[in-house]
Design a protein around this motif. Structure first.
Motif, short mmCIF file in Angstrom:
data_model
loop_
_atom_site.label_atom_id
_atom_site.label_comp_id
_atom_site.label_asym_id
_atom_site.label_seq_id
_atom_site.Cartn_x
_atom_site.Cartn_y
_atom_site.Cartn_z
N THR A 216 41.11 45.30 28.47
CA THR A 216 41.85 45.93 29.57
C THR A 216 43.04 45.07 29.99
OG1 THR A 216 40.48 44.83 31.21
CG2 THR A 216 39.82 47.06 30.57
N SER A 217 43.77 45.59 30.99
CA SER A 217 44.98 44.91 31.47
C SER A 217 44.66 43.64 32.24
CB SER A 217 45.77 45.83 32.41
OG SER A 217 46.06 47.04 31.80
N HIS A 218 43.80 43.73 33.24
CA HIS A 218 43.47 42.54 34.02
C HIS A 218 41.97 42.41 34.13
CE1 HIS A 218 42.53 44.59 37.80
NE2 HIS A 218 42.44 43.44 38.44
N ASP A 219 41.53 41.21 34.41
CA ASP A 219 40.12 40.88 34.22
C ASP A 219 39.25 41.38 35.38
OD1 ASP A 219 38.24 39.91 32.56
OD2 ASP A 219 38.88 37.81 32.63
N ALA A 220 39.16 42.71 35.53
CA ALA A 220 38.42 43.28 36.65
C ALA A 220 36.98 43.60 36.29
CB ALA A 220 39.12 44.55 37.13
N PHE A 221 36.62 43.44 35.00
CA PHE A 221 35.35 43.99 34.55
C PHE A 221 34.33 42.92 34.12
CE2 PHE A 221 38.50 47.33 34.17
CZ PHE A 221 37.85 48.40 34.74
N ARG A 222 34.48 41.71 34.63
CA ARG A 222 33.55 40.66 34.20
C ARG A 222 32.15 40.89 34.76
NH1 ARG A 222 35.37 35.84 36.40
NH2 ARG A 222 34.36 34.54 34.86
N TYR A 223 32.05 41.37 36.01
CA TYR A 223 30.72 41.69 36.56
C TYR A 223 30.09 42.82 35.76
CZ TYR A 223 31.81 38.93 40.76
OH TYR A 223 32.13 37.93 41.64
N PHE A 224 30.93 43.79 35.38
CA PHE A 224 30.47 44.91 34.55
C PHE A 224 29.92 44.36 33.23
CE2 PHE A 224 31.48 48.11 31.28
CZ PHE A 224 30.78 49.20 31.77
N GLY B 167 26.39 37.45 50.60
CA GLY B 167 25.08 37.44 49.94
C GLY B 167 25.17 37.50 48.43
N ILE B 168 26.32 37.94 47.91
CA ILE B 168 26.50 38.03 46.44
C ILE B 168 26.88 36.64 45.90
CG2 ILE B 168 28.00 38.95 44.63
CD1 ILE B 168 28.19 41.53 46.29
N THR B 169 26.25 36.25 44.80
CA THR B 169 26.68 35.02 44.13
C THR B 169 27.86 35.39 43.22
OG1 THR B 169 24.40 34.30 44.12
CG2 THR B 169 25.92 33.07 42.70
N PRO B 170 29.06 34.91 43.55
CA PRO B 170 30.22 35.37 42.78
C PRO B 170 30.31 34.73 41.40
CG PRO B 170 30.93 33.82 44.47
CD PRO B 170 29.45 33.99 44.65
N LEU B 171 30.92 35.45 40.47
CA LEU B 171 31.28 34.85 39.19
C LEU B 171 32.52 34.01 39.43
CD1 LEU B 171 31.09 37.89 36.72
CD2 LEU B 171 29.46 36.01 36.94
N GLU B 172 32.63 32.93 38.70
CA GLU B 172 33.82 32.11 38.86
C GLU B 172 34.76 32.33 37.69
OE1 GLU B 172 32.56 28.15 39.62
OE2 GLU B 172 32.09 28.63 41.71
N ASP B 173 36.03 32.11 37.93
CA ASP B 173 37.02 32.25 36.88
C ASP B 173 37.25 30.88 36.27
OD1 ASP B 173 39.03 32.81 35.18
OD2 ASP B 173 40.47 33.42 36.70
N LYS B 174 36.72 30.67 35.07
CA LYS B 174 36.78 29.33 34.47
C LYS B 174 38.21 28.88 34.21
CE LYS B 174 32.31 30.10 32.33
NZ LYS B 174 32.28 31.57 32.09
N GLN B 175 39.09 29.86 33.88
CA GLN B 175 40.46 29.47 33.56
C GLN B 175 41.22 29.02 34.79
OE1 GLN B 175 41.65 33.17 31.91
NE2 GLN B 175 41.05 32.62 29.84
N ARG B 176 40.77 29.43 35.95
CA ARG B 176 41.57 29.14 37.15
C ARG B 176 40.76 28.33 38.16
NH1 ARG B 176 44.44 34.14 39.41
NH2 ARG B 176 45.55 32.57 40.61
N HIS B 177 40.20 27.26 37.68
CA HIS B 177 39.56 26.27 38.54
C HIS B 177 38.44 26.82 39.41
CE1 HIS B 177 43.03 24.15 37.11
NE2 HIS B 177 43.82 25.00 37.72
N GLY B 178 37.75 27.78 38.89
CA GLY B 178 36.53 28.22 39.56
C GLY B 178 36.69 29.01 40.83
N GLU B 179 37.86 29.63 41.04
CA GLU B 179 37.94 30.47 42.24
C GLU B 179 37.05 31.70 42.03
OE1 GLU B 179 41.91 33.20 41.58
OE2 GLU B 179 42.11 31.27 42.55
N PRO B 180 36.55 32.30 43.12
CA PRO B 180 35.61 33.39 42.89
C PRO B 180 36.31 34.64 42.34
CG PRO B 180 36.10 33.20 45.24
CD PRO B 180 36.78 32.04 44.55
N ASP B 181 35.58 35.37 41.53
CA ASP B 181 36.07 36.65 40.99
C ASP B 181 35.71 37.74 42.01
OD1 ASP B 181 36.33 39.09 39.68
OD2 ASP B 181 35.69 38.29 37.74
N PRO B 182 36.73 38.43 42.55
CA PRO B 182 36.44 39.38 43.64
C PRO B 182 35.85 40.72 43.21
CG PRO B 182 38.79 39.36 43.17
CD PRO B 182 38.17 38.30 42.29
#
Ligand SMILES: [Zn+2]
Length: 308
Positions: free
Chosen positions: A196-204, A116-131
């Motif tokens: 931060t170290s890895h891109d875990a906070f884009r939804y934030f 039900g959530i519309t995921p953010l996509e990772d533009k650098q990596r061909h649009g795979e969903p950001d978990p």
């Protein structure tokens, strides 16, 4: 006569073995609690909040573990084999789960809590969903609803209790969401930058108006690139950023190097893909968000390191 007794005893034993194999029945014939397997510590915690003691929750990931590169242990397959329900984050977080579930055999409902959530996509990596959908607190309404749906599937008698506890938990989530907005708004606009170290906070970042920059992409599988290190050092200097943040589930070495090179402090350790140890404030989902936001805001309120 004697043969008949032996046969009877043997039948009883085989019957108990068959029943034990099915799971769900204790020796007294009473129904044991259903077993719910959750992949991440965050999902395990929210399931416990909603289910109380009606189910047994087993979390596959250990506290502080990195779900992107997790190596399942044999015990995981055994727990899935025994389980009545599996709850997973989805959005390609748990690449290792498909094989694990196949090893476990059998069939049981598997519910993806981000449905039900519309995921953010990772533009650098061909649009795979950001978990990392859990860092927009509003998204947790979906997590809660999907968990409730799964629980009712395996335990329809508990529906009323699950719905009641879920409603109470959602109220806490809404209060948390308001509090996060207030905290971030207390920071000057040019300090609302999170490195931060890895891109875990884009939804934030999207939800609360924080610009997020990270050394690694949305998965920790890829190695950091030198150009990314250089870029982050430049950003810290250009924006006069007082602090960068390491994560509890990711090796801090590279980010510590960036802090040294750019003249910034390590503002603290954030919980990204795992909650903290039991007893620590970050030991629940709500606690981890509060801890992260307070750590971020307090460090970004400080003056930048002088003379860089
Ligand atoms: Zn992650």
């Amino acid at each position: 006569m004697r043969n008949k007794v032996v046969l009877f005893v043997v039948s009883i034993i085989s019957l108990s073995i068959i029943m034990a194999g099915c799971g769900g029945k204790s020796e007294g014939g009473e129904r044991e609690k259903p077993l719910v397997v959750a992949t991440t510590t965050i999902i395990a915690n929210i399931t416990e909040e909603i289910a109380g003691d009606r189910v047994e929750v087993y979390g596959i990931m250990p506290v502080g573990g990195d779900p992107h590169i997790y190596q399942p242990v044999p015990g995981d397959a055994r727990m899935i084999a025994r389980s009545d329900l599996v709850l997973l984050n989805g959005l390609e977080l748990e690449g290792w789960l498909t094989e694990l579930a196949q090893h476990a055999g059998g069939s049981r409902p598997m519910v993806t809590v981000t449905d039900g959530i519309t995921p953010l996509e990772d533009k650098q990596r061909h649009g795979e969903p950001d978990p990392h959908a859990w860092f927009d607190v509003q998204n947790m309404h979906y997590y809660v609803d999907n968990i409730v749906r799964g629980l009712i599937t395996i335990d329809p008698d508990g529906a009323e209790i699950y719905n009641e506890r879920a409603a109470a938990y959602k109220k806490k989530l809404d209060e948390l969401d308001v509090w996060v907005h207030e905290q971030i708004e207390s920071l000057p606009g040019d300090r609302r930058i999170l490195i931060t170290s890895h891109d875990a906070f884009r939804y934030f970042g999207e939800a609360y108006g924080v610009r997020v920059m990270a050394l690694q992409g949305i998965s920790t599988e890829a190695q950091p690139q030198t150009k990314d290190v250089v870029e982050l050092v430049r950003a810290v200097r250009n924006y006069n950023i007082p602090a960068v943040f390491i994560e509890t589930s990711v090796n801090p070495k590279m980010l510590e190097q960036i802090a040294r090179d750019a003249g910034a402090r390590i503002g603290g350790e954030l919980f990204s893909d795992s909650i903290g140890q039991p007893g620590h404030e970050g030991g629940t989902y709500i606690g981890m968000v509060r801890y992260n936001v307070r750590t971020f805001v307090e460090s970004m309120m400080q003056e930048p390191v002088a003379g860089k």
